[in-house]
Design an enzyme around this catalytic site. Structure first.
Site, mmCIF file in Angstrom:
data_model
loop_
_atom_site.group_PDB
_atom_site.id
_atom_site.type_symbol
_atom_site.label_atom_id
_atom_site.label_comp_id
_atom_site.label_asym_id
_atom_site.label_seq_id
_atom_site.Cartn_x
_atom_site.Cartn_y
_atom_site.Cartn_z
ATOM 1 N N LYS A 42 0.853 -1.190 0.000
ATOM 2 C CA LYS A 42 0.000 0.000 0.000
ATOM 3 C C LYS A 42 0.888 1.239 0.000
ATOM 4 O O LYS A 42 1.954 1.246 0.623
ATOM 5 C CB LYS A 42 -0.901 -0.043 1.236
ATOM 6 C CG LYS A 42 -1.988 1.006 1.284
ATOM 7 C CD LYS A 42 -2.908 0.763 2.468
ATOM 8 C CE LYS A 42 -3.980 1.818 2.591
ATOM 9 N NZ LYS A 42 -4.908 1.556 3.713
ATOM 10 N N SER A 66 -9.590 1.411 2.938
ATOM 11 C CA SER A 66 -8.834 2.263 2.046
ATOM 12 C C SER A 66 -7.770 1.498 1.257
ATOM 13 O O SER A 66 -7.160 2.063 0.357
ATOM 14 C CB SER A 66 -8.164 3.393 2.837
ATOM 15 O OG SER A 66 -7.225 2.863 3.743
ATOM 16 N N SER A 90 -9.592 -0.931 6.975
ATOM 17 C CA SER A 90 -9.083 -0.741 5.611
ATOM 18 C C SER A 90 -8.448 -1.984 4.990
ATOM 19 O O SER A 90 -8.010 -1.929 3.845
ATOM 20 C CB SER A 90 -8.076 0.404 5.585
ATOM 21 O OG SER A 90 -8.734 1.621 5.778
#
Lengths: 90, 440
Positions: free
Chosen positions: B38, B113, B137
């Protein structure tokens, strides 16, 4: 949250908001804080902590070390003669 | 899913799904395995922007500990995955670098996310994606994209090199289409790291995995669930019973306070963490230096922070202000302890708490655009409780509705990741998991 408070909070947070943003965030934050009122009736706890698990102070050996060379960090900044540049302070 | 992938095909898939914010320019020759991270994990050789324009141009000279450990184990970093700006979102629609698209239906969200991470796990074969969870997330996008997602105990994985959202909430975890990857790679990224003191109090992870024998389903967690998710969840409960796992409904009254408590703590911490972005040390520094410092900082921040980042900075600044902190921030810290105590009470008699992961299947982008900020926050009401508690949790696919995956989430006591890893494997063997059709 009324417009004046949003303006005050934005000033503290270093955000310049447009008229449209002031209106919109005022409406959004009012709705959010109204929902958050349920915290007023939430149970209290004798326990207190900033972390969800117990965190103890853990100290490493006091040996000078530089894992990331200073020039690698400086390369991310717009420097002048190896000084970090900044805005006026007065 | 695709078979072994070339750089050309990786680029093609990226253009179709917006998986990466930056990606490799090299083929993964001789790598033991391929992984992604990420984009809020710092990395050598890749720009790291955490979905934000304010970090444009930031190329850290170091790897975050989880990335370094994956590389040391022979991993090849294929790219940095797309995400909501600084993790602020449920649908990955708050990224400054395009919106990742769900591989089951590109008109729908990957979840957030860690949306790019879930998409990578779903469409790339033999791929391990590092994700980060603050309030859900990892679980949310794992559920929307039909993959496994494990979020370990707070402090299990070092946060060194992680761009902070909420320091007391952030956790690095793993998303993958295969349960075996969780078992293999979670121990690799876990462990003590003197660079992050919160990682230094952890007990070792159990190598011999214990099995979950009983789960508790909080009645409060199934209020407000859509019919299609509930139908899949109830079928999954039947399957668990057939696997000799006891299922019992329990009460967990504190759950209803988790959303306000979480958003107060998370935004309070975020608003202080984001104070460092002032146009001097990272990313965007194209301001007018003749301005007075207050005006310079404000000009950069106002121009480059996105809409949701500004909203959360305002909210978090307000809830910490003199006169309001007792009512919001200090009360939220207490509520966190109440929720943890309720979980601990349940774990005395049950191995895990089980809920659906999200209250609905992945929504379409046009429906997301009509949601208010509060509606979006409320969608996290099942993923927030284990995150505010720092308890480890696992989302697994448990059904399908009109072709879209449904997920359910197991939660265990602190440091009991082994129960989740064994469940992931057991569930993979028992449940018929579907993969998105990806043509090249």
């Amino acid at each position: 949250m009324d417009r004046e408070i949003v303006e005050r909070v934005a000033h503290i947070a270093h955000l310049d908001l447009t008229e449209e943003e002031l209106e919109r965030y005022s409406k959004d934050l009012s709705e959010i804080l109204e929902y958050f009122q349920m915290l007023d009736i939430a149970p209290e706890s004798e326990e207190f902590g900033f972390d969800p698990v117990e965190v103890a102070d853990v100290l490493r050996d006091d040996i000078p070390d530089m894992e990331i060379p200073a020039d690698a960090l400086l390369s991310q900044m717009k420097t002048y003669n190896d000084f970090v540049r900044g805005p006026r302070i007065s | 899913m695709t078979s072994e992938i070339s750089l050309k095909d990786l680029k093609e898939l990226n253009s179709r799904y917006n998986i990466f914010t930056s990606m490799t320019a090299e083929e993964s020759v001789d790598a033991e395995f391929v992984f992604s991270a990420k984009d809020n994990l710092t990395s050598k050789d890749f720009e790291t922007r955490a979905g934000s324009r304010i970090l444009e141009g930031y190329t850290p000279g170091f790897d975050a500990t989880p990335i370094r450990r994956m590389r040391d184990a022979g991993g090849f970093l294929a790219g940095k995955t797309n995400m909501d700006e600084f993790g602020f979102g449920t649908f990955s629609a708050n990224s400054a670098y395009g919106i990742p698209r769900n591989p089951f239906d590109t008109n729908r969200s990957c979840g957030g996310s860690s949306g790019g991470a879930a998409c990578a796990a779903a469409v790339l074969e033999n791929h391990v994606a590092l994700g980060v969870s603050t309030g859900g997330s990892i679980s949310c996008p794992a559920s929307f994209c039909g993959v496994f997602g494990i979020t370990p105990t707070y402090g299990r994985v070092s946060r060194y090199g992680l761009i902070d959202y909420g320091n007391s909430l952030d956790k690095v975890g793993i998303l993958s289409a295969k349960a075996a990857d969780l078992t293999k790679y979670l121990p690799i990224i876990s462990g003590k790291d003197h660079r992050d003191p919160t990682s230094c109090v952890q007990p070792d992870m159990r190598r011999s995995l214990r099995r979950i024998r009983s789960v508790a389903v909080p009645k409060e967690a199934i209020d407000g669930i859509s019919e299609d998710v509930m139908k899949s969840f109830e079928s999954a409960l039947e399957l668990l019973r057939s696997m000799s796992i006891d299922v019992e409904y329990v009460g967990m009254p504190s759950l209803k306070y988790s959303i306000p408590a979480y958003y107060v703590i998370a935004t309070s911490e975020a608003s202080t963490n984001l104070a460092r972005y002032c146009g001097m040390r990272y990313g965007q520094q194209e301001g007018d230096l003749t301005l007075k410092f207050d005006d310079y900082f404000s000009s950069i921040r106002s121009k480059y922070f996105g809409d949701e980042a500004k909203r959360r900075i305002l909210l978090g600044t307000f809830t910490r202000m003199v006169g309001y902190a007792d009512r919001y921030y200090n009360k939220a810290l207490q509520v966190r302890q109440v929720i943890i105590a309720e979980y601990k009470g349940i774990f005395k008699t049950h191995d895990a708490v089980l809920t659906p992961t999200m209250p609905f299947v992945s929504p379409r982008f046009d429906d997301i655009s009509k949601m208010s900020a509060l509606q979006s926050y409320k969608a996290d009401f099942l993923t927030v409780p284990p995150n505010i508690s720092g308890t480890p949790h696992l989302s697994v696919p448990c059904g399908y509705s009109e072709g879209m995956p449904v997920g359910m989430q197991f939660i265990t006591d602190h440091w009991n990741e082994d129960l989740l890893l064994s469940m992931a494997t057991e569930w993979e063997n028992a449940f018929d998991i579907r993969h998105p059709e990806v043509k090249l």
